[in-house]
Design a protein around this motif. Structure first.
Motif, PDB file in Angstrom:
ATOM      1  N   LEU A 122      20.805  10.296 -45.266  1.00  0.00           N
ATOM      2  CA  LEU A 122      21.182  12.009 -45.525  1.00  0.00           C
ATOM      3  C   LEU A 122      19.254  12.658 -45.116  1.00  0.00           C
ATOM      4  O   LEU A 122      19.532  13.913 -44.643  1.00  0.00           O
ATOM      5  N   SER A 123      18.650  12.209 -45.398  1.00  0.00           N
ATOM      6  CA  SER A 123      17.405  12.300 -45.889  1.00  0.00           C
ATOM      7  C   SER A 123      16.792  12.241 -44.407  1.00  0.00           C
ATOM      8  O   SER A 123      16.079  13.073 -42.793  1.00  0.00           O
ATOM      9  N   ALA A 124      17.408  11.364 -43.275  1.00  0.00           N
ATOM     10  CA  ALA A 124      16.922  11.262 -42.073  1.00  0.00           C
ATOM     11  C   ALA A 124      17.300  12.625 -41.297  1.00  0.00           C
ATOM     12  O   ALA A 124      16.960  12.791 -39.930  1.00  0.00           O
ATOM     13  N   LEU A 125      18.566  12.388 -41.758  1.00  0.00           N
ATOM     14  CA  LEU A 125      19.212  14.066 -41.359  1.00  0.00           C
ATOM     15  C   LEU A 125      18.468  15.275 -41.960  1.00  0.00           C
ATOM     16  O   LEU A 125      19.439  16.671 -41.376  1.00  0.00           O
ATOM     17  N   GLY A 126      17.884  15.325 -42.164  1.00  0.00           N
ATOM     18  CA  GLY A 126      16.938  16.839 -43.167  1.00  0.00           C
ATOM     19  C   GLY A 126      18.226  17.261 -44.001  1.00  0.00           C
ATOM     20  O   GLY A 126      17.386  18.711 -44.715  1.00  0.00           O
ATOM     21  N   ARG A 127      18.939  16.685 -44.559  1.00  0.00           N
ATOM     22  CA  ARG A 127      20.060  16.828 -45.610  1.00  0.00           C
ATOM     23  C   ARG A 127      19.104  16.055 -47.035  1.00  0.00           C
ATOM     24  O   ARG A 127      19.865  15.737 -47.632  1.00  0.00           O
ATOM     25  N   HIS A 128      18.116  16.840 -46.793  1.00  0.00           N
ATOM     26  CA  HIS A 128      17.638  16.216 -48.397  1.00  0.00           C
ATOM     27  C   HIS A 128      17.839  16.732 -49.436  1.00  0.00           C
ATOM     28  O   HIS A 128      17.951  15.746 -50.690  1.00  0.00           O
ATOM     29  N   GLN A 129      18.959  17.931 -49.589  1.00  0.00           N
ATOM     30  CA  GLN A 129      19.210  17.510 -51.582  1.00  0.00           C
ATOM     31  C   GLN A 129      20.862  16.262 -51.614  1.00  0.00           C
ATOM     32  O   GLN A 129      20.779  16.563 -52.813  1.00  0.00           O
ATOM     33  N   GLU A 130      21.793  17.103 -50.268  1.00  0.00           N
ATOM     34  CA  GLU A 130      22.304  15.627 -50.669  1.00  0.00           C
ATOM     35  C   GLU A 130      21.369  14.765 -50.737  1.00  0.00           C
ATOM     36  O   GLU A 130      22.556  13.441 -51.400  1.00  0.00           O
ATOM     37  N   ALA A 131      20.736  13.843 -50.063  1.00  0.00           N
ATOM     38  CA  ALA A 131      19.600  13.172 -50.644  1.00  0.00           C
ATOM     39  C   ALA A 131      19.125  12.538 -51.866  1.00  0.00           C
ATOM     40  O   ALA A 131      19.442  11.730 -52.453  1.00  0.00           O
TER      41      ALA A 131
END
Length: 317
Positions: A122-131
């Motif tokens: 998720l972090s790699a996709l920029g979905r930081h809050q989900e990460a």
């Protein structure tokens, strides 16, 4: 042999992040015979550094073994996680890894390793809050697992939550077999906040803990913090160069080059990382704060294009 399989970190060229004891439980004992050479195959992959062609062939073998393991009845959640590990950090195929991890969590919602790896996807996709949510769930399920604590720090760093990153990476140091990861996270987090003095203090702690440089040299202590920090990056680079190939990778070299402000050398190291498929940081170039100064550079932009092509599986294993 099973224990060696657990230490299969050289598949992705990282000396710490992918070590986990759960591989021994990837398949129930009654199912191991259904996938001949499952553990032996992974152990062979972890036997040592080899040229890229050999490592690629062995990675394909591991994928074949793991795909057979995921098709067993009843299905193995851990086999899905192990295959996701390869997809994520060897081929950088985030889409395939995420599908596998979501399936693993359907089979076992309490599998901490699946939540942990999904945080990086998720972090790699920029979905930081989900990460951040995913890594918090992993830590709640396995609060004493050092890799989860350390990874929590890195996930916060990649989300630019620097104070939390520093705290969590600091917490991992007491448990870590490879403390340099927690230390460098703290140095980077403090540097990102503009805290040069704090970064220098964290750097001195790393040098004392890991054993390089001269953190208590009176001459160095007399320097301004910014210059002392540059001395640290030079010492760290020299130390990395002295390590066995097992224990260093191009992305770690790139980190030190960035600390020194040598962007050309950093770019060359990152390009090398993609060539030899080494370094977990490759997956996170699009959002990694350390590489903000490179974002307009054509060489870096070509790496981002290459990364985008792999993240949806278009380049294959």
């Amino acid at each position: 042999m099973v224990r060696l399989a657990q230490e299969r970190v050289l598949l992705i060229g990282d000396s710490h992040r992918e070590v986990h004891a759960a591989l021994a439980h990837a398949l129930p004992g009654s199912q191991i015979t259904a996938v001949p050479n499952y553990f032996d195959g992974l152990a062979e992959l972890a036997a040592g550094p080899r040229e890229a062609a050999v490592r690629s062939a062995r990675a394909r073998w591991a994928v074949e073994l793991l795909e057979r393991a995921t098709s067993l009845d009843p299905p193995s959640p851990q086999a899905h996680v192990d295959l996701a590990l390869l997809r994520l950090y060897w081929s950088l195929d985030v889409a395939a890894a995420d599908r596998l991890l979501r399936r693993a969590l359907e089979l076992n919602p309490s599998l901490a390793r699946a939540h942990q790896l999904r945080a990086f996807a998720l972090s790699a996709l920029g979905r930081h809050q989900e990460a951040l949510t995913a890594v918090a769930r992993a830590r709640s399920l396995d609060p004493l697992y050092e890799a989860v604590i350390s990874d929590s720090g890195w996930i916060h760093y990649l989300a630019r939550r620097y104070e939390e990153a520093e705290i969590r990476c600091g917490e991992s140091l007491a448990l870590s077999r490879e403390p340099r990861w927690g230390h460098i996270c703290r140095v980077l987090a403090r540097s990102a906040q503009g805290d040069v003095v704090g970064a220098w203090h964290a750097a001195r702690e790393e040098m004392r803990s890991v054993g390089f440089g001269e953190p208590d040299d009176p001459e160095v202590l007399s320097l301004a913090p910014a210059e002392a920090l540059r001395r640290y990056w030079r010492w760290r680079l020299e130390w990395l160069e002295s390590l066995h190939p097992w224990r260093k990778g191009p992305t770690e070299l790139a980190t030190s080059y960035m600390g020194l402000g040598d962007t050309e050398a950093a770019l060359s190291a990152l390009e090398r990382a993609f060539e030899v498929r080494r370094g977990w940081e490759r997956l996170h170039l699009a959002y990694h704060p350390l590489y903000d100064p490179l974002r307009e550079d054509p060489r870096f932009q070509r790496l981002l294009v290459r990364l985008a092509e792999t993240q949806n599986g278009s380049m294959g294993l």
